[in-house]
Design an enzyme around this catalytic site. Structure first.
Site, PDB file in Angstrom:
ATOM      1  N   HIS A 152       0.832  -1.214   0.000  1.00  0.00           N
ATOM      2  CA  HIS A 152       0.000   0.000   0.000  1.00  0.00           C
ATOM      3  C   HIS A 152       0.866   1.262   0.000  1.00  0.00           C
ATOM      4  O   HIS A 152       1.983   1.263   0.520  1.00  0.00           O
ATOM      5  CB  HIS A 152      -1.026   0.010   1.155  1.00  0.00           C
ATOM      6  CG  HIS A 152      -0.499   0.254   2.523  1.00  0.00           C
ATOM      7  ND1 HIS A 152      -1.121  -0.212   3.660  1.00  0.00           N
ATOM      8  CD2 HIS A 152       0.586   0.938   2.976  1.00  0.00           C
ATOM      9  CE1 HIS A 152      -0.457   0.183   4.716  1.00  0.00           C
ATOM     10  NE2 HIS A 152       0.579   0.880   4.327  1.00  0.00           N
ATOM     11  N   GLU A 208      -4.985   0.390  -0.090  1.00  0.00           N
ATOM     12  CA  GLU A 208      -4.718  -1.022   0.135  1.00  0.00           C
ATOM     13  C   GLU A 208      -4.854  -1.805  -1.174  1.00  0.00           C
ATOM     14  O   GLU A 208      -5.468  -1.311  -2.132  1.00  0.00           O
ATOM     15  CB  GLU A 208      -5.713  -1.564   1.176  1.00  0.00           C
ATOM     16  CG  GLU A 208      -5.684  -0.849   2.525  1.00  0.00           C
ATOM     17  CD  GLU A 208      -4.453  -1.199   3.369  1.00  0.00           C
ATOM     18  OE1 GLU A 208      -3.424  -1.636   2.815  1.00  0.00           O
ATOM     19  OE2 GLU A 208      -4.515  -1.002   4.600  1.00  0.00           O
TER      20      GLU A 208
HETATM   21  C1  F6R Z   1       1.582   6.630   6.422  1.00  0.00           C
HETATM   22  C2  F6R Z   1       1.309   5.899   5.200  1.00  0.00           C
HETATM   23  C3  F6R Z   1       1.595   4.442   5.071  1.00  0.00           C
HETATM   24  C4  F6R Z   1       2.976   4.055   5.623  1.00  0.00           C
HETATM   25  C5  F6R Z   1       3.193   2.544   5.507  1.00  0.00           C
HETATM   26  C6  F6R Z   1       4.537   2.118   6.064  1.00  0.00           C
HETATM   27  O1  F6R Z   1       1.251   7.979   6.273  1.00  0.00           O
HETATM   28  O2  F6R Z   1       0.808   6.476   4.293  1.00  0.00           O
HETATM   29  O3  F6R Z   1       1.526   4.070   3.718  1.00  0.00           O
HETATM   30  O4  F6R Z   1       3.948   4.744   4.916  1.00  0.00           O
HETATM   31  O5  F6R Z   1       2.179   1.863   6.182  1.00  0.00           O
HETATM   32  O6  F6R Z   1       4.559   2.354   7.434  1.00  0.00           O
HETATM   33  P1  F6R Z   1       5.883   2.149   8.287  1.00  0.00           P
HETATM   34  O7  F6R Z   1       6.834   3.194   7.848  1.00  0.00           O
HETATM   35  O8  F6R Z   1       5.431   2.312   9.712  1.00  0.00           O
HETATM   36  O9  F6R Z   1       6.375   0.758   7.980  1.00  0.00           O
END
Ligand code: F6R
Length: 252
Positions: A138, A143
């Site tokens: 995503h 998603e």
């Molecule tokens: C957050 C967002 C999400 C995150 C993704 C990865 O604003 O848009 O797409 O970038 O879920 O999250 P982390 O960096 O926590 O693994």
């Protein structure tokens, strides 16, 4: 699409901050698209340091965050409003009325989505969009299965995302099941995109983003069709890519 491999998370964070700083230097009134989550924390730390050293002026910048959970007020410790305040906004000279995060508590969420999308377009759309990526591919909270033509919208989180984000909330039960997110179409209108990924749990999604078919089952694969995308990944996230000297250019 360009892929650049950093030796570790710190180098990745420095490079990401340098890309943002270069954008602001080149265009002081840039419109930035910003991400939350674990990955960009190092980038925000670097940007804060640059600002404190007098090397970064955000007075004319505008920002639009990718997403926000539905039902969490701005002062909830796990809202993205709160995340942005704590990790970035309160440390720099970005005027509050130039920093935008969708309102997940709006009475009419459809109106809020439309308002947010119109604000982005009225600002001239995004000059530089910073993205993270979910292990399921995503971007924003788009998603797998989300249509590529979507603009800012309300969505239900994939069970895998709820599980991944439970680490911030303490348990899966506490994670909101819905969010507002910029759509893929909104993201694809950005003039430049950098996507950050760190760690082995992102390696498969990165490989499929770069080399897999463009499919709604792997939302980030749409980036192959964008003219100016750089993937900044660490070695662990690049584990399944065949690389030549740490860099890779893919003609899509
Ligand atoms: C957050 C967002 C999400 C995150 C993704 C990865 O604003 O848009 O797409 O970038 O879920 O999250 P982390 O960096 O926590 O693994």
């Amino acid at each position: 699409m360009q892929v650049i491999v950093a030796k570790d998370y710190d180098e990745l964070s420095r490079w990401a901050a340098e890309a943002v700083a270069a954008q602001i230097l080149e265009k002081p009134d840039s419109v930035l698209g910003l991400a939350t989550g674990g990955t960009p924390l190092g980038m925000y730390r670097e940007l804060k340091r640059m600002h404190q050293e007098g090397k970064l002026d955000l007075a004319r910048v505008k920002t639009f965050n990718l997403d926000e959970y539905i039902g969490l007020p701005a002062d909830h410790p796990e809202s993205y409003h709160h995340y942005m305040q704590e990790n970035f906004f309160r440390h720099v000279n970005l005027p509050a009325d130039q920093a935008h995060v969708p309102d997940g508590t709006a009475g009419d969420l459809a109106v809020e989505c439309q308002r947010y999308e119109e604000m982005i377009q009225a600002a001239g759309s995004i000059d530089l969009q910073v993205l993270g990526i979910g292990a399921n591919g995503h971007i924003g909270f788009n998603e797998p299965g989300t249509e590529f033509g979507a603009v800012t919208h309300v969505l239900s989180l994939d069970p895998r995302t709820v599980k991944a984000n439970a680490r911030f909330f303490g348990s899966e039960d506490q994670v909101p099941r819905q969010a507002i997110s910029m759509g893929i179409k909104t993201i694809m209108k950005s003039r430049k995109i950098i996507l950050l990924a760190s760690g082995t749990d992102k390696a498969e999604a990165i490989m499929r983003t770069v080399t897999g078919p463009v499919t709604v089952d792997m939302p980030a694969s749409i980036l192959q069709l964008h003219p100016n995308v750089t993937l900044l990944v660490d070695k662990a996230a690049a584990a399944f890519l065949k690389l030549d000297g740490g860099q890779m250019s893919v003609n899509c």
